[in-house]
Motif scaffolding. Structure first.
Motif, short mmCIF file in Angstrom:
data_model
loop_
_atom_site.label_atom_id
_atom_site.label_comp_id
_atom_site.label_asym_id
_atom_site.label_seq_id
_atom_site.Cartn_x
_atom_site.Cartn_y
_atom_site.Cartn_z
N ALA A 62 3.15 -3.48 -25.38
CA ALA A 62 3.53 -4.89 -25.62
C ALA A 62 3.11 -5.30 -27.01
O ALA A 62 2.27 -4.67 -27.66
N ILE A 63 3.73 -6.36 -27.48
CA ILE A 63 3.32 -7.01 -28.73
C ILE A 63 3.13 -8.49 -28.41
O ILE A 63 3.65 -9.00 -27.41
N TYR A 64 2.34 -9.16 -29.24
CA TYR A 64 2.07 -10.58 -29.01
C TYR A 64 2.29 -11.35 -30.31
O TYR A 64 1.85 -10.93 -31.39
N ASN A 65 3.02 -12.48 -30.19
CA ASN A 65 3.22 -13.35 -31.36
C ASN A 65 3.18 -14.80 -30.91
O ASN A 65 2.74 -15.10 -29.79
N PRO A 122 0.83 -1.20 0.00
CA PRO A 122 0.00 0.00 0.00
C PRO A 122 0.87 1.25 0.00
O PRO A 122 2.05 1.19 0.37
N ARG A 123 0.30 2.37 -0.39
CA ARG A 123 1.05 3.62 -0.45
C ARG A 123 1.63 4.02 0.91
O ARG A 123 2.66 4.68 0.98
N LYS A 124 0.94 3.67 1.99
CA LYS A 124 1.45 4.03 3.32
C LYS A 124 2.79 3.36 3.61
O LYS A 124 3.56 3.82 4.45
N ALA A 125 3.06 2.24 2.92
CA ALA A 125 4.32 1.52 3.12
C ALA A 125 5.33 1.83 2.02
O ALA A 125 6.53 1.78 2.26
N ASP A 126 4.84 2.15 0.83
CA ASP A 126 5.73 2.40 -0.31
C ASP A 126 5.08 3.43 -1.23
O ASP A 126 4.14 3.10 -1.95
N SER A 127 5.59 4.63 -1.19
CA SER A 127 5.02 5.70 -2.02
C SER A 127 5.24 5.46 -3.51
O SER A 127 4.65 6.14 -4.34
N HIS A 128 6.10 4.48 -3.83
CA HIS A 128 6.37 4.16 -5.24
C HIS A 128 5.50 3.02 -5.77
O HIS A 128 5.69 2.59 -6.90
N SER A 129 4.59 2.52 -4.96
CA SER A 129 3.73 1.44 -5.42
C SER A 129 2.98 1.85 -6.68
O SER A 129 2.51 2.98 -6.78
N ASP A 130 2.88 0.93 -7.61
CA ASP A 130 2.18 1.25 -8.85
C ASP A 130 1.45 0.03 -9.39
O ASP A 130 1.70 -1.10 -8.99
N ILE A 131 0.53 0.31 -10.29
CA ILE A 131 -0.23 -0.73 -10.96
C ILE A 131 0.33 -0.91 -12.37
O ILE A 131 0.40 0.05 -13.14
N ASP A 132 0.76 -2.12 -12.69
CA ASP A 132 1.25 -2.41 -14.04
C ASP A 132 0.06 -2.71 -14.95
O ASP A 132 -0.81 -3.52 -14.59
N TYR A 133 0.05 -2.07 -16.10
CA TYR A 133 -1.07 -2.26 -17.03
C TYR A 133 -0.50 -2.42 -18.44
O TYR A 133 0.17 -1.53 -18.97
N MET A 134 -0.74 -3.59 -19.01
CA MET A 134 -0.17 -3.91 -20.32
C MET A 134 -1.13 -3.51 -21.44
O MET A 134 -2.32 -3.78 -21.37
N VAL A 135 -0.57 -2.86 -22.46
CA VAL A 135 -1.34 -2.46 -23.64
C VAL A 135 -0.72 -3.15 -24.85
O VAL A 135 0.42 -2.86 -25.23
N VAL A 136 -1.45 -4.09 -25.44
CA VAL A 136 -0.92 -4.92 -26.52
C VAL A 136 -1.33 -4.31 -27.86
O VAL A 136 -2.52 -4.22 -28.19
N PHE A 137 -0.33 -3.93 -28.64
CA PHE A 137 -0.58 -3.25 -29.92
C PHE A 137 -0.71 -4.24 -31.07
O PHE A 137 -0.06 -5.29 -31.10
N GLY A 177 4.49 -15.58 -27.48
CA GLY A 177 3.90 -14.95 -26.30
C GLY A 177 4.02 -13.44 -26.30
O GLY A 177 4.21 -12.81 -27.35
N TYR A 178 3.91 -12.87 -25.10
CA TYR A 178 3.97 -11.41 -24.95
C TYR A 178 5.42 -10.94 -24.88
O TYR A 178 6.29 -11.61 -24.32
#
Length: 262
Positions: free
Chosen positions: A124-127, A59-74, A130-131
């Motif tokens: 990302a790309i997919y073939n 959580p942010r209270k423990a790590d201000s750098h926490s982030d959500i990874d979100y993949m966008v496949v073109f 895989g990714y």
């Protein structure tokens, strides 16, 4: 309190609150719909992945750098482009669909900073293999393969096979890592823990002690990082010695020098 109760209690606080989960879900739903409308058929898929889907994000209270990874496949039906081309497309999307108060920044990912969390948009790309996502700047390769679902499944299986102590252990070690300025990447720590054997361990403190007794670094690791690791290993060793001589209070004090209460 004992070492195990401290570690167990701390690990339970290193999870996202229901309010955080709700805010993230709302943001993901908004992001998803905006991506679909903006890119249409030039993007074949997009989805959340990484530690937030494995239950090991802090959580942010423990790590201000926490982030959500979100993949966008073109879509590559018109020919595969350079990673930077797809990064530029994501940057233009963020600039067009999010206000200027929400910081957009270019990395091997595009970082979208919202009030409650950061999103790392990963092109990302997919073939048939895989990714593939952009390689780190240190690599001579343009793309590196990744298997989001396989990584998640491996962690889930290891967690189940280890008395459900692997995820709490990962969160504790990531908490130590963030308190020391992120000397290691979160993913590399997860990979290390998942690949380790914890034979004979049953409680969280057993896993914690075993982690530090076997955690190593390479010859060319920076000296300040070596010092951080050796410092933690020393406190863990002292704590175990105190426990073995029936001095639980002293043992807990040593453990709190590695992972203090939040």
């Amino acid at each position: 309190m004992s070492v195990n109760s401290h570690l167990t209690s701390l690990a339970s606080t290193l999870v996202l609150s229901e309010a955080e989960k709700s805010s993230i879900t709302t943001s993901i739903n908004t992001l998803s719909s905006r991506l679909t409308l903006y890119f249409s058929n030039t993007v074949t898929n997009h989805f959340q992945f990484g530690s937030s889907t494995r239950g090991t994000i802090l959580p942010r209270k423990a790590d201000s750098h926490s982030d959500i990874d979100y993949m966008v496949v073109f879509n590559t039906s018109d020919g595969q482009k350079k990673p930077q081309t797809y990064l530029d497309r994501l940057r233009r999307f963020v600039e067009a669909r999010y206000s200027t108060s929400e910081i957009c920044q270019s990395h091997p990912t595009i970082v979208l900073s919202l009030n409650h969390i950061n999103f790392e948009l990963v092109p990302a790309i997919y073939n048939n293999y895989g990714y593939h996502i952009p390689s780190p700047a240190s690599s001579w390769l343009e793309w590196t393969s990744t298997d989001p679902s396989g990584t998640n499944e491996l962690l889930q299986n290891e967690n189940k096979d280890n008395n459900y102590q692997i995820k709490p252990l990962v969160r504790l070690i990531k908490y130590w890592n963030t308190r020391n300025g992120h000397p290691f990447t979160s993913f590399s720590l997860e990979q290390h823990i998942v690949s380790r054997s914890f034979w004979g361990c049953s409680t969280l403190k057993d896993y914690f002690y075993e982690f530090w007794s076997g955690f190593t670094y390479t010859y060319d690791t920076a000296q300040y990082i070596k010092n951080m690791v050796e410092n933690a290993k020393s406190h863990a060793k002292k704590a175990k010695e105190y426990e073995d001589t029936n001095m639980p209070v002293n043992a807990e004090l040593e453990i709190k020098k590695i992972v203090p209460s939040l």
